[in-house]
Design a protein around this motif. Sequence first.
Motif, PDB file in Angstrom:
ATOM      1  N   UNK A   2       0.826  -1.189   0.000  1.00 24.13           N
ATOM      2  CA  UNK A   2       0.000   0.000   0.000  1.00 24.13           C
ATOM      3  C   UNK A   2       0.870   1.254   0.000  1.00 24.13           C
ATOM      4  N   UNK A   3       0.563   2.185  -0.907  1.00 18.85           N
ATOM      5  CA  UNK A   3       1.276   3.448  -0.982  1.00 18.85           C
ATOM      6  C   UNK A   3       0.481   4.489  -0.199  1.00 18.85           C
ATOM      7  N   UNK A   4       1.093   5.079   0.807  1.00 18.85           N
ATOM      8  CA  UNK A   4       0.437   6.101   1.611  1.00 18.85           C
ATOM      9  C   UNK A   4       0.663   7.481   0.989  1.00 18.85           C
ATOM     10  N   UNK A   5      -0.419   8.210   0.767  1.00 16.38           N
ATOM     11  CA  UNK A   5      -0.269   9.604   0.351  1.00 16.38           C
ATOM     12  C   UNK A   5       0.309  10.395   1.519  1.00 16.38           C
ATOM     13  N   UNK A   6       1.190  11.348   1.231  1.00 17.58           N
ATOM     14  CA  UNK A   6       1.772  12.115   2.337  1.00 17.58           C
ATOM     15  C   UNK A   6       0.715  12.877   3.124  1.00 17.58           C
ATOM     16  N   UNK A   7       0.839  12.880   4.421  1.00 20.61           N
ATOM     17  CA  UNK A   7       0.033  13.759   5.251  1.00 20.61           C
ATOM     18  C   UNK A   7       0.593  15.162   5.124  1.00 20.61           C
ATOM     19  N   UNK A   8      -0.275  16.116   4.870  1.00 15.14           N
ATOM     20  CA  UNK A   8       0.150  17.494   4.673  1.00 15.14           C
ATOM     21  C   UNK A   8      -0.185  18.325   5.911  1.00 15.14           C
ATOM     22  N   UNK A   9       0.817  19.033   6.405  1.00 14.36           N
ATOM     23  CA  UNK A   9       0.676  19.806   7.636  1.00 14.36           C
ATOM     24  C   UNK A   9       1.192  21.223   7.407  1.00 14.36           C
ATOM     25  N   UNK A  10       0.460  22.200   7.928  1.00 10.42           N
ATOM     26  CA  UNK A  10       0.906  23.595   7.927  1.00 10.42           C
ATOM     27  C   UNK A  10       1.069  24.033   9.370  1.00 10.42           C
TER      28      UNK A  10
END
Length: 409
Positions: A2-10
């Motif tokens: 499974x390829x995890x999409x990056x979690x995006x954080x600001x």
Amino acid sequence: MKIHAPKKIVLFSHDSVGLGHVRRNLALARAFTEAADRDGTGPVTGLLITGEPVALKFPLPRGWEWLVIPGITKSGSSYGARRLDVPFGDLTQLRGRIVRGAVLSFGPDLVVVDRHPYGVRQELAPALRDLKRERPETRIVLGMREVLDEPDRAAKEWAKLDLDQFCRDFDQIWVYGDPRVHDPVESGEIPAAVSHLVRHTGYLSAGRAVGRSPRMVEQPYVVSMFGGGSDAFELAELAARTPVPEGFEHLVVTGPQMPSADFRRVQAAAGPHVQLHKSVPDGLACLREASAAVLMGGYNTMCELLSSHVPALVVPRTSPRTEQLIRATALERHGAVSVLEPEAVSPDALARWFTAATTGQIAQSGGRSAIDGRGLDAVVRLTAALLSPHDAPSVSLRMSLTAAVADAS
């Protein structure tokens, strides 16, 4: 696989005085990346938004980038433009538009705003509300140090906000401290109307990144460090004049924001065995290898101190806010530091303290070990809960989340 999409954080900090806000957010960024690597939960990528260009000198964790917006400065209780020759209202509007464009284009899963929920003069309000409307799954958190100010002054800040709207805009408030040391809800610094959003994380202390000491001075040495340094001239000058115990060197770090004219005056006052620098590559490494330390009482400085066993004398800033004084006296009550208020500081007083500390007469490690400094781990776990509210977590993750709730209670 499974390829995890990056979690995006600001991570946003308004940054008018000092480096505390940006250093706090940088510690969070590193914790998020290290946890993702350690736990195999997929990559993390993010924006660190700041108004302080000095931040660019700090190394970034993998997957993170700085976004530096036009700077502001503060004189007394008034804000102004740091460099641009424009009205302040135009500046905050420009800053807000830059942030709005960035967050809407980036599409973060999580936004953490440091200390001031809407930035300065509500500059973040349009960005946060448009983000909520376009990406309702995005979670927005207010991150706060454990001490805001005297309760009356803090109450005046909150009174400027529509608290019902605040509760619609923000999902949680993370208080980066141990409520047994200081509880801003109990003290009245955070109003009851929003207290249901509060999660106490513990101090952001354990797990701070530390490199090898840059060897700015030979051991054994004592160190005096003054945060950003913009308002530290008087204390730095007294420290530079202080005689140190025989056989010791004295590393004095004024802070990168000390004006050059003030730095030259400190240089002129420096006694023998003083090594004077505006900044060092790794302040935590320098602190941990010192035999004793004189420090101001900023949040990040205290977090770094709590991760060490170095005896420390804290000289807190007492104006225009009493935040540092409240923090320092609370930590002193728990046996974690010694405190000397600014008006009592002199080269003789500092020399006596350095002598006591370097001869084993000051014991503070026991007090520090009793304080919860696991805030970076707690923030990671609270984030996992916020971003996966409907998933059925594994047993180990459920245990972690239960521990996070217990730690934050």
